[in-house]
Scaffold this motif. Structure first.
Motif, PDB file in Angstrom:
ATOM      1  N   LEU A  98      -0.923  -2.399  54.215  1.00 49.09           N
ATOM      2  CA  LEU A  98      -1.673  -3.519  53.646  1.00 49.09           C
ATOM      3  C   LEU A  98      -3.144  -3.170  53.402  1.00 49.09           C
ATOM      4  O   LEU A  98      -3.693  -3.467  52.341  1.00 49.09           O
ATOM      5  N   GLU A  99      -3.769  -2.524  54.360  1.00 48.08           N
ATOM      6  CA  GLU A  99      -5.172  -2.133  54.209  1.00 48.08           C
ATOM      7  C   GLU A  99      -5.345  -1.239  52.978  1.00 48.08           C
ATOM      8  O   GLU A  99      -6.249  -1.440  52.167  1.00 48.08           O
ATOM      9  N   TYR A 100      -4.463  -0.273  52.844  1.00 52.05           N
ATOM     10  CA  TYR A 100      -4.502   0.638  51.693  1.00 52.05           C
ATOM     11  C   TYR A 100      -4.314  -0.134  50.387  1.00 52.05           C
ATOM     12  O   TYR A 100      -5.029   0.106  49.409  1.00 52.05           O
ATOM     13  N   CYS A 101      -3.385  -1.065  50.373  1.00 48.91           N
ATOM     14  CA  CYS A 101      -3.129  -1.856  49.162  1.00 48.91           C
ATOM     15  C   CYS A 101      -4.336  -2.700  48.778  1.00 48.91           C
ATOM     16  O   CYS A 101      -4.705  -2.773  47.602  1.00 48.91           O
ATOM     17  N   ILE A 102      -4.970  -3.320  49.748  1.00 51.96           N
ATOM     18  CA  ILE A 102      -6.144  -4.155  49.464  1.00 51.96           C
ATOM     19  C   ILE A 102      -7.286  -3.304  48.905  1.00 51.96           C
ATOM     20  O   ILE A 102      -7.910  -3.667  47.898  1.00 51.96           O
ATOM     21  N   LEU A 103      -7.548  -2.181  49.528  1.00 47.06           N
ATOM     22  CA  LEU A 103      -8.601  -1.302  49.014  1.00 47.06           C
ATOM     23  C   LEU A 103      -8.268  -0.829  47.596  1.00 47.06           C
ATOM     24  O   LEU A 103      -9.154  -0.758  46.738  1.00 47.06           O
ATOM     25  N   SER A 104      -7.005  -0.558  47.331  1.00 46.01           N
ATOM     26  CA  SER A 104      -6.581  -0.122  45.996  1.00 46.01           C
ATOM     27  C   SER A 104      -6.762  -1.230  44.959  1.00 46.01           C
ATOM     28  O   SER A 104      -7.161  -0.963  43.825  1.00 46.01           O
ATOM     29  N   ILE A 105      -6.487  -2.460  45.347  1.00 44.87           N
ATOM     30  CA  ILE A 105      -6.672  -3.602  44.438  1.00 44.87           C
ATOM     31  C   ILE A 105      -8.140  -3.713  44.028  1.00 44.87           C
ATOM     32  O   ILE A 105      -8.455  -4.037  42.882  1.00 44.87           O
ATOM     33  N   LEU A 106      -9.034  -3.413  44.956  1.00 46.47           N
ATOM     34  CA  LEU A 106     -10.467  -3.580  44.718  1.00 46.47           C
ATOM     35  C   LEU A 106     -11.141  -2.339  44.135  1.00 46.47           C
ATOM     36  O   LEU A 106     -12.352  -2.333  43.945  1.00 46.47           O
ATOM     37  N   LYS A 107     -10.367  -1.307  43.827  1.00 43.47           N
ATOM     38  CA  LYS A 107     -10.981  -0.041  43.398  1.00 43.47           C
ATOM     39  C   LYS A 107     -11.708  -0.156  42.056  1.00 43.47           C
ATOM     40  O   LYS A 107     -12.695   0.521  41.836  1.00 43.47           O
ATOM     41  N   ASP A 108     -11.255  -1.018  41.157  1.00 51.70           N
ATOM     42  CA  ASP A 108     -11.866  -1.117  39.834  1.00 51.70           C
ATOM     43  C   ASP A 108     -12.739  -2.353  39.664  1.00 51.70           C
ATOM     44  O   ASP A 108     -13.736  -2.305  38.947  1.00 51.70           O
ATOM     45  N   ASP A 109     -12.343  -3.456  40.283  1.00 52.35           N
ATOM     46  CA  ASP A 109     -13.068  -4.710  40.107  1.00 52.35           C
ATOM     47  C   ASP A 109     -13.111  -5.493  41.406  1.00 52.35           C
ATOM     48  O   ASP A 109     -12.184  -5.415  42.215  1.00 52.35           O
ATOM     49  N   ASP A 110     -14.179  -6.270  41.567  1.00 47.04           N
ATOM     50  CA  ASP A 110     -14.257  -7.195  42.688  1.00 47.04           C
ATOM     51  C   ASP A 110     -13.215  -8.293  42.478  1.00 47.04           C
ATOM     52  O   ASP A 110     -12.821  -8.586  41.342  1.00 47.04           O
ATOM     53  N   ALA A 111     -12.771  -8.895  43.567  1.00 51.45           N
ATOM     54  CA  ALA A 111     -11.769  -9.961  43.476  1.00 51.45           C
ATOM     55  C   ALA A 111     -11.963 -10.930  44.632  1.00 51.45           C
ATOM     56  O   ALA A 111     -12.505 -10.567  45.678  1.00 51.45           O
ATOM     57  N   TYR A 112     -11.538 -12.159  44.426  1.00 51.78           N
ATOM     58  CA  TYR A 112     -11.562 -13.128  45.515  1.00 51.78           C
ATOM     59  C   TYR A 112     -10.167 -13.218  46.118  1.00 51.78           C
ATOM     60  O   TYR A 112      -9.209 -12.670  45.576  1.00 51.78           O
ATOM     61  N   VAL A 113     -10.074 -13.872  47.259  1.00 49.05           N
ATOM     62  CA  VAL A 113      -8.845 -13.834  48.061  1.00 49.05           C
ATOM     63  C   VAL A 113      -7.616 -14.260  47.260  1.00 49.05           C
ATOM     64  O   VAL A 113      -6.567 -13.622  47.349  1.00 49.05           O
ATOM     65  N   ALA A 114      -7.718 -15.325  46.479  1.00 45.59           N
ATOM     66  CA  ALA A 114      -6.549 -15.782  45.717  1.00 45.59           C
ATOM     67  C   ALA A 114      -6.061 -14.708  44.749  1.00 45.59           C
ATOM     68  O   ALA A 114      -4.847 -14.542  44.554  1.00 45.59           O
ATOM     69  N   GLU A 115      -6.972 -13.965  44.146  1.00 50.96           N
ATOM     70  CA  GLU A 115      -6.576 -12.878  43.241  1.00 50.96           C
ATOM     71  C   GLU A 115      -5.907 -11.743  44.012  1.00 50.96           C
ATOM     72  O   GLU A 115      -4.902 -11.184  43.557  1.00 50.96           O
ATOM     73  N   ILE A 116      -6.465 -11.401  45.158  1.00 49.28           N
ATOM     74  CA  ILE A 116      -5.878 -10.343  45.982  1.00 49.28           C
ATOM     75  C   ILE A 116      -4.469 -10.745  46.413  1.00 49.28           C
ATOM     76  O   ILE A 116      -3.525  -9.961  46.284  1.00 49.28           O
ATOM     77  N   LEU A 117      -4.335 -11.976  46.897  1.00 50.49           N
ATOM     78  CA  LEU A 117      -3.016 -12.464  47.324  1.00 50.49           C
ATOM     79  C   LEU A 117      -2.029 -12.492  46.159  1.00 50.49           C
ATOM     80  O   LEU A 117      -0.857 -12.144  46.317  1.00 50.49           O
ATOM     81  N   GLY A 118      -2.496 -12.888  44.972  1.00 47.33           N
ATOM     82  CA  GLY A 118      -1.632 -12.922  43.794  1.00 47.33           C
ATOM     83  C   GLY A 118      -1.120 -11.541  43.415  1.00 47.33           C
ATOM     84  O   GLY A 118       0.057 -11.365  43.103  1.00 47.33           O
ATOM     85  N   THR A 119      -2.009 -10.561  43.478  1.00 48.38           N
ATOM     86  CA  THR A 119      -1.608  -9.185  43.166  1.00 48.38           C
ATOM     87  C   THR A 119      -0.579  -8.684  44.179  1.00 48.38           C
ATOM     88  O   THR A 119       0.421  -8.057  43.807  1.00 48.38           O
ATOM     89  N   LEU A 120      -0.831  -8.968  45.454  1.00 52.18           N
ATOM     90  CA  LEU A 120       0.116  -8.560  46.500  1.00 52.18           C
ATOM     91  C   LEU A 120       1.460  -9.270  46.318  1.00 52.18           C
ATOM     92  O   LEU A 120       2.519  -8.653  46.449  1.00 52.18           O
ATOM     93  N   LYS A 121       1.419 -10.551  45.998  1.00 50.13           N
ATOM     94  CA  LYS A 121       2.653 -11.319  45.791  1.00 50.13           C
ATOM     95  C   LYS A 121       3.440 -10.774  44.603  1.00 50.13           C
ATOM     96  O   LYS A 121       4.656 -10.616  44.676  1.00 50.13           O
ATOM     97  N   ASP A 122       2.732 -10.465  43.510  1.00 52.35           N
ATOM     98  CA  ASP A 122       3.396  -9.896  42.331  1.00 52.35           C
ATOM     99  C   ASP A 122       4.098  -8.582  42.653  1.00 52.35           C
ATOM    100  O   ASP A 122       5.102  -8.231  42.043  1.00 52.35           O
ATOM    101  N   ALA A 123       3.547  -7.856  43.624  1.00 61.44           N
ATOM    102  CA  ALA A 123       4.132  -6.575  44.043  1.00 61.44           C
ATOM    103  C   ALA A 123       5.170  -6.750  45.153  1.00 61.44           C
ATOM    104  O   ALA A 123       5.629  -5.773  45.727  1.00 61.44           O
TER     105      ALA A 123
END
Length: 113
Positions: free
Chosen positions: A15-40
């Motif tokens: 999970l830690e790795y996935c969150i850092l990867s989500i944020l590698k290109d753009d900043d995001a707020y929690v709902a966006e992070i959760l949405g990306t994780l849910k989509d995956a």
């Protein structure tokens, strides 16, 4: 042993790795992070992600900023620090090595005749 417990532990481990990867290109707020994780298909709840984000921030890997929202209260956007970017680069290498090792160990062997 219940398979769901093992599956949950495997997800927590990356999970830690996935969150850092989500944020590698753009900043995001929690709902966006959760949405990306849910989509995956990474099933994560807010109660899990907030302590993790705080831990990553306290470790110097993330920073955050508040931004006004047109629909509701201000949002806290998380982004990688320079240290976080270097840390993610190391994790990418480690992940690749781990993936290769697991694939070698778990692949189906052909039987010799």
């Amino acid at each position: 042993m219940k398979i769901e417990n093992t599956k949950a532990q495997m997800r927590k481990g990356v999970l830690e790795y996935c969150i850092l990867s989500i944020l590698k290109d753009d900043d995001a707020y929690v709902a966006e992070i959760l949405g990306t994780l849910k989509d995956a298909k990474m099933l994560v709840v807010e109660g899990t992600i907030y302590p993790l984000l705080t831990r990553l921030k306290n470790a110097g890997l993330l920073n955050y900023r508040w931004e006004e929202s047109t629909s509701g209260p201000p949002r806290k956007y998380y982004g990688l620090t320079e240290t976080g970017k270097l840390f993610l680069k190391e994790l990418n290498t480690t992940w690749s090595e781990l993936q290769n090792a697991v694939n070698l160990v778990t692949r189906t062997k052909t039987t010799k005749k």
